[in-house]
Design an enzyme around this catalytic site. Structure first.
Site, mmCIF file in Angstrom:
data_model
loop_
_atom_site.group_PDB
_atom_site.id
_atom_site.type_symbol
_atom_site.label_atom_id
_atom_site.label_comp_id
_atom_site.label_asym_id
_atom_site.label_seq_id
_atom_site.Cartn_x
_atom_site.Cartn_y
_atom_site.Cartn_z
ATOM 1 N N CYS A 246 0.833 -1.208 0.000
ATOM 2 C CA CYS A 246 0.000 0.000 0.000
ATOM 3 C C CYS A 246 0.873 1.266 0.000
ATOM 4 C CB CYS A 246 -0.996 -0.063 1.152
ATOM 5 S SG CYS A 246 -2.458 0.899 0.834
ATOM 6 N N HIS B 12 -3.358 -5.255 1.586
ATOM 7 C CA HIS B 12 -2.671 -5.495 2.872
ATOM 8 C C HIS B 12 -2.635 -6.988 3.187
ATOM 9 C CE1 HIS B 12 -2.270 -1.380 4.587
ATOM 10 N NE2 HIS B 12 -3.199 -1.128 3.699
ATOM 11 N N GLU C 207 -0.794 -8.511 5.172
ATOM 12 C CA GLU C 207 -0.503 -8.739 6.599
ATOM 13 C C GLU C 207 -1.779 -8.720 7.444
ATOM 14 O OE1 GLU C 207 -0.251 -5.973 5.028
ATOM 15 O OE2 GLU C 207 -0.721 -4.276 6.334
HETATM 16 N N1 GLN Z 1 -3.585 6.318 1.042
HETATM 17 C C1 GLN Z 1 -2.266 6.023 1.563
HETATM 18 C C2 GLN Z 1 -1.210 6.776 0.775
HETATM 19 O O1 GLN Z 1 -1.471 7.282 -0.287
HETATM 20 C C3 GLN Z 1 -1.997 4.535 1.504
HETATM 21 C C4 GLN Z 1 -2.976 3.788 2.363
HETATM 22 C C5 GLN Z 1 -2.430 2.562 3.023
HETATM 23 O O2 GLN Z 1 -1.226 2.321 3.085
HETATM 24 N N2 GLN Z 1 -3.323 1.791 3.575
HETATM 25 O O3 GLN Z 1 -0.121 6.885 1.243
#
Ligand code: GLN
Length: 199
Positions: free
Chosen positions: A82, A181, A183
């Protein structure tokens, strides 16, 4: 062979969950909180989810950015989830415009920040596993939290997981990036794939 030692970036975000998965797979983990941590020996690196703007800023302020970028460039196996994917991506956009996030830029993909989040919020889905993962017939549970979308991928990028035909987890050389995610689910195949990259 001794247990793999995995460094988990722990300046902000969902790092404890990664440590739990990795420990469950028999790894030793330690947290990267300051420059001295980034200079310790380790076998693989995890960049967790969170807020990529904050993480990038702290990486620079805490002087960890250069040693970690060097390690990645030299082939350190790395998993970015992410926000971690955003830190790895070569091209980061927000509503189509270049993003101010100053990440490592080592993974040849383009991502659009918050592309899933704005439209749909956080959600769960089941992804399709591809050849790079074991038990391909088993769907991959996916959790998205204001996730980036992988909008294009360069040469040498292998899709590990897709959702509705779009890549959500990719590998290029020793780098794995996922929009979701892993994890936060019981499926450890992506962490296992990371560990397989350790020579
Ligand atoms: N929206 C976050 C970003 O742009 C990422 C979200 C996340 O890691 N769950 O950094």
């Amino acid at each position: 062979m001794s247990a793999p030692r995995v460094a988990v970036l722990a300046v902000q975000g969902a790092f404890a969950e990664h440590e739990a998965v990795l420990q469950g797979l028999g790894c030793e983990t330690f947290q990267l909180r300051q420059r001295a941590d980034a200079l310790k020996p380790f076998d693989a690196l995890v960049l967790p989810g969170g807020e990529s703007t904050v993480q990038a800023k702290l990486l620079h302020e805490l002087d960890m950015f250069d040693p970690l970028r060097r390690a990645i460039e030299e082939g350190m196996p790395v998993l970015g989830t992410c926000a971690g994917l955003i830190l790895l991506a070569q091209d980061v956009r927000e509503e189509g415009r270049p993003s101010p996030v100053r990440g490592f830029g080592t993974l040849p993909v383009a991502v659009e920040r918050n592309a899933y989040g704005r439209q749909l919020g956080s959600f769960q889905a089941e992804g399709q596993a591809h050849a790079g993962l074991p038990n391909r017939e088993d769907p991959v549970p996916l959790r998205f939290i204001r996730a980036p979308r992988i909008t294009s991928a360069g040469e040498g990028v292998e899709v590990l997981v897709s959702l509705e035909g779009q890549p959500v987890c990719v590998r290029c050389g020793d780098q794995i990036g996922c929009a979701h995610h892993p994890e936060l689910t019981a499926d450890a195949r992506i962490h296992e794939r990371l560990l397989e990259l350790i020579p």
